[in-house]
Design a protein around this motif. Structure first.
Motif, PDB file in Angstrom:
ATOM      1  N   SER A 141      -5.804   1.643  -1.162  1.00  0.00           N
ATOM      2  CA  SER A 141      -6.021   1.947   0.200  1.00  0.00           C
ATOM      3  C   SER A 141      -5.210   3.403   0.841  1.00  0.00           C
ATOM      4  CB  SER A 141      -6.451   0.567   1.234  1.00  0.00           C
ATOM      5  OG  SER A 141      -6.682  -0.739   0.806  1.00  0.00           O
ATOM      6  N   LYS A 145     -13.650   5.459  -1.493  1.00  0.00           N
ATOM      7  CA  LYS A 145     -13.376   5.761  -2.975  1.00  0.00           C
ATOM      8  C   LYS A 145     -14.871   6.035  -4.352  1.00  0.00           C
ATOM      9  CE  LYS A 145      -9.318   5.215  -2.458  1.00  0.00           C
ATOM     10  NZ  LYS A 145      -8.255   6.284  -2.871  1.00  0.00           N
ATOM     11  N   ILE A 156      -6.925  -1.260  -4.638  1.00  0.00           N
ATOM     12  CA  ILE A 156      -7.857  -1.584  -3.367  1.00  0.00           C
ATOM     13  C   ILE A 156      -8.299  -2.036  -2.253  1.00  0.00           C
ATOM     14  CG2 ILE A 156      -9.190   0.774  -2.541  1.00  0.00           C
ATOM     15  CD1 ILE A 156      -9.731   2.168  -5.156  1.00  0.00           C
ATOM     16  N   CYS A 206      -4.554   7.924  -5.861  1.00  0.00           N
ATOM     17  CA  CYS A 206      -5.046   7.116  -5.878  1.00  0.00           C
ATOM     18  C   CYS A 206      -5.013   6.648  -7.721  1.00  0.00           C
ATOM     19  CB  CYS A 206      -6.381   6.710  -5.983  1.00  0.00           C
ATOM     20  SG  CYS A 206      -7.371   5.586  -6.475  1.00  0.00           S
ATOM     21  N   ASP A 258      -1.242  -1.017  -4.167  1.00  0.00           N
ATOM     22  CA  ASP A 258      -2.479  -0.839  -3.657  1.00  0.00           C
ATOM     23  C   ASP A 258      -2.665   0.238  -2.796  1.00  0.00           C
ATOM     24  OD1 ASP A 258      -4.929  -1.548  -1.623  1.00  0.00           O
ATOM     25  OD2 ASP A 258      -3.597  -2.827   0.224  1.00  0.00           O
ATOM     26  N   THR A 304     -11.767  -0.338   1.106  1.00  0.00           N
ATOM     27  CA  THR A 304     -12.426   0.407   1.013  1.00  0.00           C
ATOM     28  C   THR A 304     -13.933   0.544   1.071  1.00  0.00           C
ATOM     29  OG1 THR A 304     -12.229   2.891   0.333  1.00  0.00           O
ATOM     30  CG2 THR A 304     -12.317   0.465  -1.439  1.00  0.00           C
ATOM     31  N   GLN A 320       1.196  -0.960   0.335  1.00  0.00           N
ATOM     32  CA  GLN A 320       0.161   0.110   0.133  1.00  0.00           C
ATOM     33  C   GLN A 320       0.914   0.677  -0.053  1.00  0.00           C
ATOM     34  OE1 GLN A 320      -3.324  -0.086   2.575  1.00  0.00           O
ATOM     35  NE2 GLN A 320      -2.520   1.801   3.475  1.00  0.00           N
TER      36      GLN A 320
END
Length: 361
Positions: free
Chosen positions: A181, A216, A201, A188, A179, A204, A139
């Protein structure tokens, strides 16, 4: 004990594999690498009883005063020891084939993942080091900004830094999941557009249903899915703006995500354990203290506040996955679609990203 043939493969894209009650019970507390982490018979028995096939755990540096790289190596060592001590029940997942193997052998697959890539520092060669050590999910940011990009709570929403762009390319080269998240919206969107491999992701919610930064937007969800990626819906308080979601809210977010992304790109990433909390009152007090500490440290998220627990209260314990399956079936979803959501889509995504082969043990 192997899984029943009619039980869907269940992969939790981000969860926990320990007994959270031990930290509330000083008499049974174990100290490992300076942290409270108890992977005991109860945790393993209940994970198995839940039907869980594999889970991505968080290890390494997330926040705090520890030296990120050293702390991360230490935690990898701790988990290597846990897997060694429970080799008959746990399997380190390095490939998609290992998830199949875990199910076949009646073990729980353990996927090593980061919730902050700060441990890379400025040294891209560390990505290869982490890959060789079996890390498979990275992430980019936690809630705050780092030298890679802005997290979901960073006010500037500035996107990826130049180094962050290099890191995404190196993660692609090493075939690790990128990732997104906890990332800010621009981070993103930019990472999903830049990446040569599909991105994820892993945990989320949908901002269209609960307008909070940890969730998101449809634009983010749609872009990730359109490039072959994966979106995992969590069992977290951010699913509603009041912080008290129910199992039906989880299903609402799954339904919305499938409507936006398609049924081949959505799954679950609960962000919690299978083992239920025994003493909710004691736990709430501990969580309220943790929320205050996170706020002081500047790493909390909008929606974290006293009285809010980090899980869906009616989705606790060994029946949480079966309850979701029942609720999805009640919405008219076919068993084929449900199987995709509960684990099949993560497995397919892993096969598109991770290297091939199998773990040695």
């Amino acid at each position: 004990m192997t899984a029943a043939p009619d039980t869907p493969l269940i992969v939790n894209a981000l969860g926990e594999l320990h007994n959270p009650n031990a930290a509330l019970d000083a008499a049974s507390r174990l100290q490992q690498a300076g942290d409270e982490l108890v992977v005991d018979a109860r945790a393993l028995d209940e994970a198995r009883a839940s039907g869980l096939t594999a889970v991505t755990i968080t290890l390494g540096y997330v926040m705090g005063d520890q030296p990120p790289f050293r702390h991360t190596l230490d935690e990898i060592s701790v988990w290597n020891g846990i897997l060694h001590d429970h080799a008959d029940r746990l399997l380190h997942v390095r490939t998609a084939a290992d998830i199949h193997r875990a199910r076949r052998e009646g073990r729980i697959g353990v996927i090593y993942g980061f919730q902050n890539a700060v441990a890379v520092g400025e040294d891209l060669s560390r990505v290869r080091t982490f890959a060789e050590l079996g890390v498979r999910v990275v992430q980019l940011t936690y809630n705050q900004a780092n030298h890679i990009g802005d997290g979901s709570m960073a006010p500037g929403n500035r996107g990826l830094t130049p180094f962050g762009r290099q890191l995404v390319e190196e993660l692609n080269d090493q075939r690790l999941m990128v990732d997104l998240s906890h990332s800010g919206e621009r981070t993103c969107l930019e990472a999903a557009a830049l990446s040569r491999q599909p991105v994820s992701i892993n945990h989320t919610g949908c901002r269209a249903l609960a307008d909070l930064p940890r969730n998101k937007t449809d634009e983010e969800l749609r872009l990730v899915a359109s490039r072959g990626g994966f979106v995992g819906i969590y069992f977290m308080p951010f699913l509603t703006t009041d912080g008290h979601p129910t199992a039906d809210d989880v299903v609402d977010h799954l339904v919305h995500a499938v409507n936006v992304c398609g049924e081949d790109h959505v799954g679950i990433g609960t962000d919690g354990p299978v083992t239920a909390i025994d003493d909710l009152d004691a736990y709430r007090a501990a969580i309220d203290e943790q929320v205050a500490e996170r706020r002081r440290a500047g790493v909390g998220a909008a929606g974290e506040r006293p009285g809010v627990v980090p899980f869906v209260v009616d989705l606790r314990g060994v029946d949480q996955f079966r309850r979701v399956i029942t609720l999805l079936a009640a919405r008219g979803w076919s068993s084929t679609r449900i199987a995709k959501i509960m684990g099949g889509n993560f497995l397919s995504y892993a096969a598109r990203v991770w290297p091939t082969g199998s773990a040695p043990g």
